[in-house]
Design a protein around this motif. Sequence first.
Motif, PDB file in Angstrom:
ATOM      1  N   GLN A  71      -0.723   4.318   6.546  1.00 17.26           N
ATOM      2  CA  GLN A  71      -0.679   5.092   7.788  1.00 17.26           C
ATOM      3  C   GLN A  71       0.468   6.099   7.762  1.00 17.26           C
ATOM      4  OE1 GLN A  71      -0.275   2.646  11.284  1.00 17.26           O
ATOM      5  NE2 GLN A  71      -0.695   4.333  12.704  1.00 17.26           N
TER       6      GLN A  71
ATOM      7  N   LYS B   2      -8.927   4.470  -3.692  1.00 17.89           N
ATOM      8  CA  LYS B   2      -9.221   3.527  -2.610  1.00 17.89           C
ATOM      9  C   LYS B   2      -9.648   2.162  -3.123  1.00 17.89           C
ATOM     10  CE  LYS B   2     -11.411   3.559   1.928  1.00 17.89           C
ATOM     11  NZ  LYS B   2     -12.261   4.350   2.849  1.00 17.89           N
TER      12      LYS B   2
ATOM     13  N   TYR C  32      -7.315  -1.229  -2.356  1.00 16.85           N
ATOM     14  CA  TYR C  32      -7.748  -2.325  -1.488  1.00 16.85           C
ATOM     15  C   TYR C  32      -8.133  -3.591  -2.253  1.00 16.85           C
ATOM     16  CZ  TYR C  32      -7.446   0.577   2.642  1.00 16.85           C
ATOM     17  OH  TYR C  32      -6.960   1.361   3.676  1.00 16.85           O
TER      18      TYR C  32
ATOM     19  N   ASP D 201      -1.610  -1.543   5.274  1.00 15.13           N
ATOM     20  CA  ASP D 201      -2.084  -0.688   6.366  1.00 15.13           C
ATOM     21  C   ASP D 201      -0.968   0.194   6.925  1.00 15.13           C
ATOM     22  OD1 ASP D 201      -4.611  -1.694   6.093  1.00 15.13           O
ATOM     23  OD2 ASP D 201      -4.410  -3.178   7.703  1.00 15.13           O
ATOM     24  N   GLU D 202       0.193  -0.396   7.152  1.00 14.51           N
ATOM     25  CA  GLU D 202       1.321   0.367   7.700  1.00 14.51           C
ATOM     26  C   GLU D 202       1.796   1.432   6.705  1.00 14.51           C
ATOM     27  OE1 GLU D 202       5.956  -0.261   9.123  1.00 14.51           O
ATOM     28  OE2 GLU D 202       4.690  -2.009   8.740  1.00 14.51           O
TER      29      GLU D 202
END
Length: 510
Positions: A89, A107, A111, A85-86
């Motif tokens: 971002q 994607k 994930y 996530d980091e």
Amino acid sequence: MSEKISFIGAGIATSYTLIPLIEKLLMDTKRVDLYVIDKTDSFYSGVPYGKSSGETVLLINDLKNFIPLDDHRTRLKNWLDKNLDELLQTFMLKGGELSKAWITNNKEDIYSGKWDDLYIPRFFFGRYIKEQVGNQIEKAKKSSHITIKEIKKEAINIDSTENGFEIKFSDESTLTCDKVVISAGSLPNKKLFEANKKIASSLKYVNNLYQPTIDENIIDIVDVITLRNKKKLITNILVLGANASGLEAIYRIFDQQSFKDSQNSFTCLSTHGTMPDGKINHDKLTAFNTLNLDKLKKLENITADQIAEAVNKDLDLAEGLKLGAASTVGIISKGFGSLLPKLNKEQLIKFACNHGNQIGRRQRCAGAHYLSVVNRLVEEAKFAQIKGRFENLKLQDDSFKLNYYSPEVNASKSLENFHVVINCLGSINLESEYIPELFKNLFDKKLAFINDSKIGLKIDDQLQASKNVYVAGPMLAGNLIEDRALWHLEHCGRIIWSSDILANKIFENI
């Protein structure tokens, strides 16, 4: 009494030497003081994966080829899953349209942790390796027998002393130590242009895309394009070199809105007049065989020259079938790789020094993310390619003029009207008069010697250039390590492998 070991250069090779070296030291009682020296802020990530390369460019290889060693790649993949996530971002914040497209297109794999076939952002790996080294350093600091000190200075000289070495820095300070590891990375870019007058604000020449950083250079280029857009002037961008740096320059500039706001264009000059290949043609590949390499398999005594000649003939056959490097690199590499064990030590070194890199230049591959940008530019009539060898660059009143040698007409030719020029033609060699002062002094004092590749240092079986002067990273090019010929050390898999061996050698000699 502690043994003092200094690492000159704090990039990936030093990182992958420190991690196993510290691990071994933690399980021992040997007292060691480690000094890690670098003239930049890129400690443990190096230029390719740190601040200098920014946070929006992707690897030139997919992850399984970037780190072919399964155990190391598995640890990286686990870390990516944990910090996903980091990382995403930051990538979204720093990037543009292409960064968003990368996440959208991948994607599902991202994930679900299917990283092997992905061309991940380079800074992902930079953050990972920096954290891994940091963890080891913290363990070392808690021990009673290991100390580590980071020194941000430029080492320019090394003198032998009665008890070891004295390193001299550009600020005239010094450091004494018992062992030195030369891990200074790649040599500087060839300097192609010296301005004899001030360059106008509507023009820009970039000699090194990563100095001071790629982000700062892209900002400067965008400023020129924006200025010219406002004046309704088209910006013609000349990229010298079709290697990874050249592709990155095109990729990053294309992602800028100011480039898209006008009929701006790219021209790329390269020796072969082709961009790296990225698509496997499975149909045509079925008709291709390494006829010349196969003939050598039947012979007992062969030479490095014979292997190189066979490779080039087979590559010529592939080109005749319009098969690119992405299709043939596997079969060609396997073909000549199976022949290398037939060479004696002298011939192996000859192959590493004289032929490996030349073959590599004909086998350049890149990911679809880079090549799709080139294809879009071609479709929009914003991209031109030139086959030739750079001669010089001239500054005119309102543009740059390129002079180059064209093998197609066997004569020099010129092209004018370039407004941004980016030098991606590669590095100088160790025989250049412009080599860093550190290397000049190493050679003058006979602490190191140039091998026949002209881009690497001679080493012994302990990976030493001379007694207690070890070599890591790109400067190992043109050598045999444990009977393996190495001609290109700017590949993470080879750096990991050779650095682990170096850590063992250093530990055994403390």
